[in-house]
Write an enzyme that holds these catalytic residues in place. Structure first.
Site: not given
Ligand code: UT7
Length: 327
Positions: A112, A253, A283
């Site tokens: 990216c 990005h 993305n």
């Molecule tokens: O281009 C390369 C660079 N990449 C990035 O910059 C990505 C950076 N990271 C992010 O943007 C975020 O971390 C994400 C969007 C990937 C995830 O958001 P988050 O607020 O960090 O969520 P999380 O991983 O802490 O997950 C929170 C909850 C979890 O459930 P529990 O464990 O709290 O019960 C996940 O299992 O959300 C759950 N979850 C979802 N729920 C519904 C994870 N993905 C999903 C989903 N739909 N798609």
């Protein structure tokens, strides 16, 4: 020393949208979760007839038209991609499709961050007087390598291509840059080759596997992005002898709207100065910055003379910023 000017931009038009509602038919997710956590409403998926090369060539054609430059005048085509049609490189296919008969063409991979790394690399050829016209393309078809059953990653990515044309000029409009890598964090985001040993003859075995789907530690990458990106932009601004107050547009990005907001807030850049197309494209990896740039230029937001701070970040891990003056 010749300087670099940015004289054209373009992007490919992908017509197959994949909405959050569509995805919720495939994995346990919802429009509400995706929108509030990422800002994404839809992304585009490459059609069967699209190739990485065809998307990249379309974006480049639009950029050349804006620059009023014939393909035969291009000296170098630099294609930033992590999803080539051919592991030997795809840039030469783009060169052939454009009819850029004089140009040398090669791929550059920095995930990216690829577009920012390629922009800075291209600028060095112009600054040294070697080349006069360079097309820099960021293009990725991550849908090929996404695990469509993994809700933690599949909701984020889309396909796309964007391009800019650089021209040698008296005054350098690449005002400052800073590029960084940290391989100790490589495990946070991968599209890794998984080898499988196949006996060949005697004791000799070959390792013929395939690339695994994308894996990501989202929380770690998120923390990395909101800390490192403001820092790298400030370093690039320092090299440009500019302050954050002098940024007209922040073109980051497009990974997550919350990352764009957090970086803008840390740099004290007003929200209306932050270019975002997260909701429409998701993305698109190396393509995200040139697509956002092109849309903002064509919408009349970014104008000639505006100072644009761009920053890419992602797998490697890699991150980098380039401060440019448009036009
Ligand atoms: O281009 C390369 C660079 N990449 C990035 O910059 C990505 C950076 N990271 C992010 O943007 C975020 O971390 C994400 C969007 C990937 C995830 O958001 P988050 O607020 O960090 O969520 P999380 O991983 O802490 O997950 C929170 C909850 C979890 O459930 P529990 O464990 O709290 O019960 C996940 O299992 O959300 C759950 N979850 C979802 N729920 C519904 C994870 N993905 C999903 C989903 N739909 N798609």
């Amino acid at each position: 020393m010749p300087g670099v000017s940015l004289v054209g931009s373009g992007s490919a038009c992908l017509t197959v949208p994949l909405t959050n509602a569509d995805l919720s038919q495939r994995v346990d997710t919802s429009d509400e979760w995706i929108l509030t956590r990422t800002g994404i409403r839809q992304r585009h998926i490459a059609a069967a007839a699209d190739s990485l090369a065809s998307l990249a060539a379309e974006a480049a054609r639009h950029a050349l038209t804006m620059a009023e430059l014939g393909a035969e005048e291009v000296d170098l085509i630099l294609l930033a991609t992590s999803t080539p049609d051919d592991l030997f490189g795809t840039a030469c296919q783009v060169q052939a499709a454009l009819g850029a008969t004089r140009a040398v063409a090669f791929d550059l991979t920095a995930a990216c961050s690829g577009f920012v790394f390629a922009l800075v690399t291209a600028a060095q050829y112009i600054r040294t007087g070697v080349f006069k016209h360079v097309v820099v393309i960021g293009a990725d078809v991550l849908s090929r390598w996404t695990n469509w059953d993994d809700r933690t990653t599949c909701v984020l990515f889309g396909d796309g291509a964007g391009a800019v044309v650089l021209r040698a000029a008296d005054r350098d409009r690449l005002l400052g840059f800073e590029l960084c890598s940290d391989g100790t964090l490589n495990h946070c985001l991968n599209l890794a080759y998984r080898a499988q040993a196949a006996p060949l003859v005697g004791d000799v075995a070959v390792q013929q596997g395939s690339f695994a789907p994308i894996t990501m530690n989202g929380r770690e990458v998120y923390k990395f992005a909101i800390n490192r990106v403001p820092e790298v932009i400030e370093k690039a601004l320092f090299r440009a002898s500019l302050t954050t107050a002098e940024i007209d547009w922040l073109v980051l990005h497009q990974a997550n709207q919350r990352i764009l907001d957090a970086v803008a807030s840390r740099l004290n850049v007003a929200p209306e100065r932050v270019v975002s197309n997260m909701d429409r494209h998701g993305n698109t990896s190396a393509a995200s910055i040139p697509i956002a740039l092109d849309e903002a230029v064509r919408a009349g937001q970014i104008k000639s003379g505006d100072v644009v701070a761009t920053a890419g970040f992602g797998a490697g891990l890699t991150w980098g910023a380039a401060i440019v003056q448009w036009g």
